[in-house]
Design an enzyme around this catalytic site. Structure first.
Site, PDB file in Angstrom:
ATOM      1  N   ARG A  88       0.822  -1.069  -0.055  1.00 20.34           N
ATOM      2  CA  ARG A  88       0.116   0.062   0.157  1.00 20.34           C
ATOM      3  C   ARG A  88       0.687   1.377   0.023  1.00 20.34           C
ATOM      4  O   ARG A  88       0.517   2.311  -0.468  1.00 20.34           O
ATOM      5  CB  ARG A  88      -0.761   0.029   1.302  1.00 20.34           C
ATOM      6  CG  ARG A  88      -1.894  -1.183   1.208  1.00 20.34           C
ATOM      7  CD  ARG A  88      -2.805  -1.264   2.250  1.00 20.34           C
ATOM      8  NE  ARG A  88      -3.773  -2.448   2.402  1.00 20.34           N
ATOM      9  CZ  ARG A  88      -3.407  -3.577   3.064  1.00 20.34           C
ATOM     10  NH1 ARG A  88      -2.283  -3.988   3.469  1.00 20.34           N
ATOM     11  NH2 ARG A  88      -4.368  -4.476   2.801  1.00 20.34           N
ATOM     12  N   ASP A 148      -9.698  -5.035   8.061  1.00 19.92           N
ATOM     13  CA  ASP A 148      -8.638  -5.901   8.723  1.00 19.92           C
ATOM     14  C   ASP A 148      -9.164  -6.606   9.739  1.00 19.92           C
ATOM     15  O   ASP A 148      -9.066  -7.910   9.920  1.00 19.92           O
ATOM     16  CB  ASP A 148      -7.356  -5.372   8.973  1.00 19.92           C
ATOM     17  CG  ASP A 148      -6.883  -4.491   7.944  1.00 19.92           C
ATOM     18  OD1 ASP A 148      -5.750  -4.879   7.198  1.00 19.92           O
ATOM     19  OD2 ASP A 148      -7.365  -3.393   7.883  1.00 19.92           O
ATOM     20  N   ARG A 151     -11.801  -9.211   8.437  1.00 20.32           N
ATOM     21  CA  ARG A 151     -11.154 -10.232   8.046  1.00 20.32           C
ATOM     22  C   ARG A 151     -10.730 -11.103   9.235  1.00 20.32           C
ATOM     23  O   ARG A 151     -10.852 -12.557   8.999  1.00 20.32           O
ATOM     24  CB  ARG A 151      -9.717  -9.828   7.189  1.00 20.32           C
ATOM     25  CG  ARG A 151     -10.323  -9.325   5.723  1.00 20.32           C
ATOM     26  CD  ARG A 151      -9.173  -8.783   5.112  1.00 20.32           C
ATOM     27  NE  ARG A 151      -9.576  -8.108   3.902  1.00 20.32           N
ATOM     28  CZ  ARG A 151      -8.779  -7.407   3.120  1.00 20.32           C
ATOM     29  NH1 ARG A 151      -7.726  -6.747   3.682  1.00 20.32           N
ATOM     30  NH2 ARG A 151      -9.231  -6.916   1.637  1.00 20.32           N
ATOM     31  N   HIS A 175      -2.768   0.313   8.522  1.00 20.75           N
ATOM     32  CA  HIS A 175      -3.635  -0.545   7.497  1.00 20.75           C
ATOM     33  C   HIS A 175      -2.453  -1.013   6.767  1.00 20.75           C
ATOM     34  O   HIS A 175      -2.261  -0.428   5.680  1.00 20.75           O
ATOM     35  CB  HIS A 175      -4.799   0.071   6.987  1.00 20.75           C
ATOM     36  CG  HIS A 175      -5.406  -0.631   5.872  1.00 20.75           C
ATOM     37  ND1 HIS A 175      -5.987  -1.958   5.809  1.00 20.75           N
ATOM     38  CD2 HIS A 175      -5.400  -0.208   4.499  1.00 20.75           C
ATOM     39  CE1 HIS A 175      -6.218  -2.424   5.049  1.00 20.75           C
ATOM     40  NE2 HIS A 175      -6.198  -1.165   3.852  1.00 20.75           N
TER      41      HIS A 175
HETATM   42  N1  LIG Z   1      -8.498   1.396   3.045  1.00 24.81           N
HETATM   43  C1  LIG Z   1      -8.975   0.327   2.236  1.00 24.81           C
HETATM   44  O1  LIG Z   1      -8.993  -0.866   3.117  1.00 24.81           O
HETATM   45  C2  LIG Z   1      -8.763  -0.059   1.129  1.00 24.81           C
HETATM   46  C3  LIG Z   1      -9.231  -1.198   0.416  1.00 24.81           C
HETATM   47  C4  LIG Z   1      -9.128  -1.308  -0.854  1.00 24.81           C
HETATM   48  C5  LIG Z   1      -8.673  -0.409  -1.746  1.00 24.81           C
HETATM   49  N2  LIG Z   1      -8.224   0.899  -1.204  1.00 24.81           N
HETATM   50  C6  LIG Z   1      -7.883   1.770  -1.894  1.00 24.81           C
HETATM   51  O2  LIG Z   1      -8.551   2.714  -2.563  1.00 24.81           O
HETATM   52  C7  LIG Z   1      -8.002   3.497  -3.809  1.00 24.81           C
HETATM   53  C8  LIG Z   1      -8.877   3.204  -4.962  1.00 24.81           C
HETATM   54  O3  LIG Z   1      -8.810   1.856  -5.256  1.00 24.81           O
HETATM   55  P1  LIG Z   1      -9.723   1.392  -6.534  1.00 24.81           P
HETATM   56  O4  LIG Z   1      -9.403   0.177  -6.840  1.00 24.81           O
HETATM   57  O5  LIG Z   1     -11.156   2.107  -6.677  1.00 24.81           O
HETATM   58  O6  LIG Z   1      -8.998   2.212  -7.874  1.00 24.81           O
HETATM   59  P2  LIG Z   1      -9.596   2.429  -9.003  1.00 24.81           P
HETATM   60  O7  LIG Z   1      -8.152   2.903 -10.300  1.00 24.81           O
HETATM   61  O8  LIG Z   1     -10.401   1.643  -9.666  1.00 24.81           O
HETATM   62  O9  LIG Z   1     -10.316   3.909  -9.039  1.00 24.81           O
HETATM   63  C9  LIG Z   1      -9.432   5.178  -8.571  1.00 24.81           C
HETATM   64  C10 LIG Z   1     -10.655   6.322  -9.203  1.00 24.81           C
HETATM   65  O10 LIG Z   1     -10.021   7.641  -8.827  1.00 24.81           O
HETATM   66  C11 LIG Z   1     -10.175   8.473  -9.645  1.00 24.81           C
HETATM   67  N3  LIG Z   1      -9.274   9.639  -9.559  1.00 24.81           N
HETATM   68  C12 LIG Z   1      -7.814   9.704  -9.676  1.00 24.81           C
HETATM   69  N4  LIG Z   1      -7.214  10.905  -9.269  1.00 24.81           N
HETATM   70  C13 LIG Z   1      -8.399  11.614  -8.868  1.00 24.81           C
HETATM   71  C14 LIG Z   1      -8.599  12.927  -8.579  1.00 24.81           C
HETATM   72  N5  LIG Z   1      -7.558  13.585  -8.565  1.00 24.81           N
HETATM   73  N6  LIG Z   1      -9.980  13.538  -8.286  1.00 24.81           N
HETATM   74  C15 LIG Z   1     -10.940  12.685  -8.483  1.00 24.81           C
HETATM   75  N7  LIG Z   1     -11.000  11.373  -8.759  1.00 24.81           N
HETATM   76  C16 LIG Z   1      -9.698  10.848  -9.055  1.00 24.81           C
HETATM   77  C17 LIG Z   1      -9.914   7.473 -10.817  1.00 24.81           C
HETATM   78  O11 LIG Z   1     -10.282   8.512 -12.161  1.00 24.81           O
HETATM   79  C18 LIG Z   1     -10.668   6.277 -10.722  1.00 24.81           C
HETATM   80  O12 LIG Z   1     -11.836   6.258 -11.085  1.00 24.81           O
HETATM   81  C19 LIG Z   1      -6.763   2.912  -3.807  1.00 24.81           C
HETATM   82  O13 LIG Z   1      -5.926   3.717  -3.136  1.00 24.81           O
HETATM   83  C20 LIG Z   1      -6.830   1.612  -3.146  1.00 24.81           C
HETATM   84  O14 LIG Z   1      -5.595   1.210  -2.587  1.00 24.81           O
HETATM   85  C21 LIG Z   1      -8.375   0.895   0.096  1.00 24.81           C
END
Ligand SMILES: NC(=O)c1ccc[n+]([C@@H]2O[C@H](COP(=O)([O-])OP(=O)(O)OC[C@H]3O[C@@H](n4cnc5c(N)ncnc54)[C@H](O)[C@@H]3O)[C@@H](O)[C@H]2O)c1
Length: 313
Positions: A88, A148, A151, A175
């Site tokens: 991450r 987590d 899970r 995380h």
């Molecule tokens: N906290 C958690 O437990 C957890 C779990 C899963 C994923 N995540 C995180 O969530 C985030 C998103 O993951 P994802 O799979 O949806 O990715 P993704 O690539 O499918 O989607 C990301 C989206 O963000 C948009 N984006 C990018 N820059 C932007 C901006 N400046 N303004 C507005 N929108 C913008 C993109 O256009 C895209 O639609 C990642 O950082 C991922 O690591 C967190």
């Protein structure tokens, strides 16, 4: 500010799945979707709206930051996700840049909402959001290790053939790779975990615990290797956090919050059990940790502080 209005910034896999879970929850009257890719937000709003004859009423639309002014909760899922083989933390530089473009836009139009950070590395980005927004820490927090912990509960429940909702256990810390499962207070409906395990015929506690904690830690890697991203679990976790705010539940969940003076930590966003209600993070709860767990939490915080220093915040 209307707590029944929610905004989701970033409509990729996590954002759109979260929007679906929020829609199904019935918690909100209005949902605003924002993405740098405007078509994506419009498309998701259209697709979600077609569920409305089957679910509870909520007005869903794509919009811009100026539309955010009366939202009560703003969820940020924008940015890149970890790719196969990445941690991450590997997303840090790209996503800090993304947050530097988003957070000033939010506070330009709304300084009353709660900001719930989901993008990774979630602890670092929660700290970045807190610093850039100038909002009180109570109002800015990350989904942290709520996922987590879910899970862990699922895996322990499956192993012991018991409902995961009867398993009480926290994963705390980053995380990410330095997180830790708090075994010393884990229990099944008030029965010490080791005693419940013995009742089920399991005796190799240390070995089994290590395997379960490793499985939790590796869950995201395993899922990403198979399907490219994780999103259902985090969507459910994020919805659960929103529920506790909107319904003023005072549920205790390990969100990523600013810790000052608890567990020997200072000035770091990290996941510890926190009381979540209508005022956001209303309290941090000091649970008992074994000396090894306390040390592991301090080490995890050091990892996060190092990352914060590296990005110059
Ligand atoms: N906290 C958690 O437990 C957890 C779990 C899963 C994923 N995540 C995180 O969530 C985030 C998103 O993951 P994802 O799979 O949806 O990715 P993704 O690539 O499918 O989607 C990301 C989206 O963000 C948009 N984006 C990018 N820059 C932007 C901006 N400046 N303004 C507005 N929108 C913008 C993109 O256009 C895209 O639609 C990642 O950082 C991922 O690591 C967190």
């Amino acid at each position: 500010m209307d707590i029944r209005k929610v905004a989701v910034i970033g409509c990729g896999m996590v954002g759109s799945t979260t929007a679906f879970a929020l829609m199904e929850s019935g918690l909100f009257t209005d949902m605003l979707l924002i993405d740098v890719n405007r078509d994506r937000a419009v498309g998701e709003a259209m697709d979600l709206s077609h569920c409305l004859p089957f679910t509870r009423p909520v007005e869903i639309r794509a919009g811009d930051y100026k539309d955010i002014s009366d939202c009560g909760i703003i969820i940020i899922t924008a940015g890149v996700g970890q790719k196969q083989g990445e941690t991450r933390m590997d997303c840090i530089h790209n996503n800090v840049k993304v947050f530097k473009s988003i957070v000033p836009q939010i506070v330009k139009y709304n300084t009353d909402a709660f900001i719930l950070v989901v993008s990774n590395p979630v602890d670092v980005l929660s700290y970045v959001t807190y610093k850039l927004s100038g909002l009180p820490a109570q109002k800015v927090f990350g989904s942290g290790t709520v996922l987590d912990s879910a899970r862990l509960k699922f895996l322990v429940g499956r192993r012991l053939n018991v409902d995961p909702r009867s398993v009480h256990a926290f994963v705390i810390g980053e995380h990410g790779d330095s997180e830790l499962a708090v075994w010393s207070s884990a229990n099944v409906s008030g029965i010490e975990l080791d005693k419940y395990c013995a009742h089920c015929g399991y005796v190799s506690h240390a070995e089994n615990r290590k395997k379960l904690a490793d499985d939790v830690k590796n869950s995201a890697y395993e899922i990403i290797a198979r399907k490219g991203a994780t999103y259902y679990g985090i969507a459910a976790a994020t919805t659960r956090i929103c529920e506790s705010i909107v319904r003023d539940e005072h549920s205790i969940m390990p969100v990523s919050t600013l810790v000052n003076g608890h567990y020997g930590l200072n000035d770091v966003y990290i996941s510890v059990p926190s009381l979540i209600g209508a005022h956001g993070v209303e309290d941090i709860i000091d649970i008992h940790l074994s000396p090894e767990e306390a040390d592991a939490l301090i080490d995890s915080a050091a990892t996060l502080k190092h990352a914060i220093k590296e990005i110059g915040m």
